[in-house]
Design a protein around this motif. Sequence first.
Motif, mmCIF file in Angstrom:
data_model
loop_
_atom_site.group_PDB
_atom_site.id
_atom_site.type_symbol
_atom_site.label_atom_id
_atom_site.label_comp_id
_atom_site.label_asym_id
_atom_site.label_seq_id
_atom_site.Cartn_x
_atom_site.Cartn_y
_atom_site.Cartn_z
ATOM 1 N N TYR A 1 7.219 -1.438 -3.010
ATOM 2 C CA TYR A 1 6.377 -2.039 -1.976
ATOM 3 C C TYR A 1 6.504 -1.328 -0.626
ATOM 4 C CZ TYR A 1 5.409 -5.932 -5.121
ATOM 5 O OH TYR A 1 4.991 -6.713 -6.170
ATOM 6 N N ARG A 2 7.562 -0.543 -0.433
ATOM 7 C CA ARG A 2 7.740 0.313 0.749
ATOM 8 C C ARG A 2 7.788 -0.464 2.064
ATOM 9 N NH1 ARG A 2 3.619 5.319 0.030
ATOM 10 N NH2 ARG A 2 4.674 5.897 1.968
ATOM 11 N N LEU A 3 8.199 -1.722 2.009
ATOM 12 C CA LEU A 3 8.206 -2.539 3.221
ATOM 13 C C LEU A 3 9.329 -2.157 4.184
ATOM 14 C CD1 LEU A 3 7.313 -6.029 1.706
ATOM 15 C CD2 LEU A 3 5.826 -4.444 2.931
ATOM 16 N N ALA A 4 10.329 -1.422 3.680
ATOM 17 C CA ALA A 4 11.395 -0.947 4.560
ATOM 18 C C ALA A 4 10.836 -0.016 5.635
ATOM 19 C CB ALA A 4 12.469 -0.236 3.755
ATOM 20 N N GLU A 5 9.717 0.643 5.321
ATOM 21 C CA GLU A 5 9.079 1.544 6.293
ATOM 22 C C GLU A 5 8.588 0.787 7.511
ATOM 23 O OE1 GLU A 5 6.010 3.650 4.261
ATOM 24 O OE2 GLU A 5 7.344 4.386 2.678
ATOM 25 N N LEU A 6 8.367 -0.528 7.344
ATOM 26 C CA LEU A 6 7.885 -1.366 8.447
ATOM 27 C C LEU A 6 9.026 -2.038 9.204
ATOM 28 C CD1 LEU A 6 4.844 -3.055 6.670
ATOM 29 C CD2 LEU A 6 4.850 -1.042 8.142
ATOM 30 N N GLY A 7 10.253 -1.723 8.767
ATOM 31 C CA GLY A 7 11.418 -2.277 9.453
ATOM 32 C C GLY A 7 11.953 -3.558 8.871
ATOM 33 N N TYR A 8 11.425 -3.986 7.721
ATOM 34 C CA TYR A 8 11.885 -5.218 7.097
ATOM 35 C C TYR A 8 13.057 -4.936 6.153
ATOM 36 C CZ TYR A 8 7.472 -7.168 8.724
ATOM 37 O OH TYR A 8 6.428 -7.581 9.509
ATOM 38 N N GLU A 9 14.045 -5.799 6.168
ATOM 39 C CA GLU A 9 15.200 -5.662 5.290
ATOM 40 C C GLU A 9 15.511 -7.004 4.655
ATOM 41 O OE1 GLU A 9 18.484 -4.062 7.401
ATOM 42 O OE2 GLU A 9 17.473 -2.194 7.947
ATOM 43 N N LEU B 1 2.357 -9.201 -0.918
ATOM 44 C CA LEU B 1 3.154 -8.220 -0.189
ATOM 45 C C LEU B 1 3.049 -6.806 -0.757
ATOM 46 C CD1 LEU B 1 6.269 -10.407 0.639
ATOM 47 C CD2 LEU B 1 4.450 -9.663 2.168
ATOM 48 N N SER B 2 2.214 -6.621 -1.771
ATOM 49 C CA SER B 2 1.959 -5.272 -2.278
ATOM 50 C C SER B 2 0.833 -4.595 -1.499
ATOM 51 C CB SER B 2 1.579 -5.322 -3.761
ATOM 52 O OG SER B 2 0.375 -6.055 -3.937
ATOM 53 N N PHE B 3 0.197 -5.319 -0.579
ATOM 54 C CA PHE B 3 -0.981 -4.787 0.105
ATOM 55 C C PHE B 3 -0.661 -3.529 0.910
ATOM 56 C CE2 PHE B 3 -3.881 -4.723 3.830
ATOM 57 C CZ PHE B 3 -5.065 -4.495 3.145
ATOM 58 N N TYR B 4 0.528 -3.471 1.523
ATOM 59 C CA TYR B 4 0.868 -2.314 2.354
ATOM 60 C C TYR B 4 0.848 -1.022 1.548
ATOM 61 C CZ TYR B 4 3.633 0.904 5.230
ATOM 62 O OH TYR B 4 4.069 1.991 5.934
ATOM 63 N N LYS B 5 1.517 -1.035 0.394
ATOM 64 C CA LYS B 5 1.555 0.192 -0.418
ATOM 65 C C LYS B 5 0.172 0.528 -0.967
ATOM 66 C CE LYS B 5 2.642 -1.455 -5.123
ATOM 67 N NZ LYS B 5 1.385 -0.928 -5.699
ATOM 68 N N GLU B 6 -0.614 -0.512 -1.270
ATOM 69 C CA GLU B 6 -1.967 -0.273 -1.761
ATOM 70 C C GLU B 6 -2.846 0.326 -0.673
ATOM 71 O OE1 GLU B 6 -1.839 -4.083 -4.876
ATOM 72 O OE2 GLU B 6 -2.937 -4.214 -2.978
ATOM 73 N N GLU B 7 -2.650 -0.125 0.561
ATOM 74 C CA GLU B 7 -3.423 0.416 1.676
ATOM 75 C C GLU B 7 -3.067 1.878 1.916
ATOM 76 O OE1 GLU B 7 -6.352 -0.903 4.663
ATOM 77 O OE2 GLU B 7 -5.743 -1.362 2.613
ATOM 78 N N LEU B 8 -1.776 2.204 1.803
ATOM 79 C CA LEU B 8 -1.352 3.591 1.962
ATOM 80 C C LEU B 8 -1.958 4.486 0.889
ATOM 81 C CD1 LEU B 8 2.442 3.209 2.860
ATOM 82 C CD2 LEU B 8 0.553 3.756 4.403
ATOM 83 N N ALA B 9 -2.140 3.928 -0.316
ATOM 84 C CA ALA B 9 -2.699 4.697 -1.429
ATOM 85 C C ALA B 9 -4.225 4.742 -1.400
ATOM 86 C CB ALA B 9 -2.224 4.104 -2.750
ATOM 87 N N GLY B 10 -4.822 4.048 -0.445
ATOM 88 C CA GLY B 10 -6.274 4.046 -0.330
ATOM 89 C C GLY B 10 -6.977 3.183 -1.358
ATOM 90 N N GLU B 11 -6.270 2.206 -1.928
ATOM 91 C CA GLU B 11 -6.867 1.335 -2.937
ATOM 92 C C GLU B 11 -7.762 0.284 -2.276
ATOM 93 O OE1 GLU B 11 -3.973 -0.312 -5.582
ATOM 94 O OE2 GLU B 11 -2.790 1.534 -5.646
ATOM 95 N N THR B 12 -8.931 0.123 -2.836
ATOM 96 C CA THR B 12 -9.868 -0.860 -2.279
ATOM 97 C C THR B 12 -10.346 -1.867 -3.332
ATOM 98 O OG1 THR B 12 -11.730 0.643 -2.678
ATOM 99 C CG2 THR B 12 -10.697 0.711 -0.490
#
Length: 277
Positions: free
Chosen positions: A268-276, A193-204
Amino acid sequence: MSPGTRSDAVLRAKIEAELALWPSDINQAVVSKILDGSCVYTETTYGHTTPKHRFFIALYTACLMYVDDLGERDLDAVMRFTGRFAKGQDHPDPVLNRLAGLLRQSHELWPQYGADAIIAGTLDAVTAMYIEYTAKHLVIKPSATRFPYYFRTRAGIGPPFIHFIFMNTWRSTPESYLQLLPYMEHWTLGTNLSFYKEELAGETNNYVHLRAAAEETSANHVLRQLVDEVLDSAHTMNVLTSEDAELAALWQKYFHGYLEFSLKAKRYRLAELGYEA
């Protein structure tokens, strides 16, 4: 189905006091994230353990989060951690000294097998963190399809965080849960579940992108595969624990607690996706 875990004020005060002793040049915003992440993780996932265990787990988590960023400032200290630990030498960084001290205490809190796994898994993880910094331009060969998971199991710190569940006051030997460990680790590392924040940071250089490169497919395709794999591991865990009520309860606590942590943790910034949670 969030458990609605409450904050542990005593634990947070003790971890905050520990972090106050860390090097003063660390960005306070980073310290705040480490405090929040380490405490939320411990509160939600390891609430069944004693206060002494929870303090160890929270401080350990904070130290590993610190080491994960230390390579930007002192890569040599990260590289030499394992060697210095094996030789009983002091570390140039006080947080690394604190982490080494925690590892030496692990046999007081977990069974022999668990404590050994915590120590070995930590040394593997710090080594993998060093490799992540020094091999950023590693090109994954299409035939190296096992490498992403091999590396993920080390950098993901799976064994320590799984064995933290089974404190020495619960069961003194591991035979009742030994066969569960690979499925629990696979579920934990696969959930990712850390993938979202990593994708936002451009991590590959994370598991999803490494696996996509090795399998010559897209990151989205790998994510969809991970969904099926994680669900399969969870189902297997339910089957394996079905005849042991105490073990089943512990698995369900970990399962829901880990998801609750992932949603609550600000990093993880998952709240940005609407998850609580």
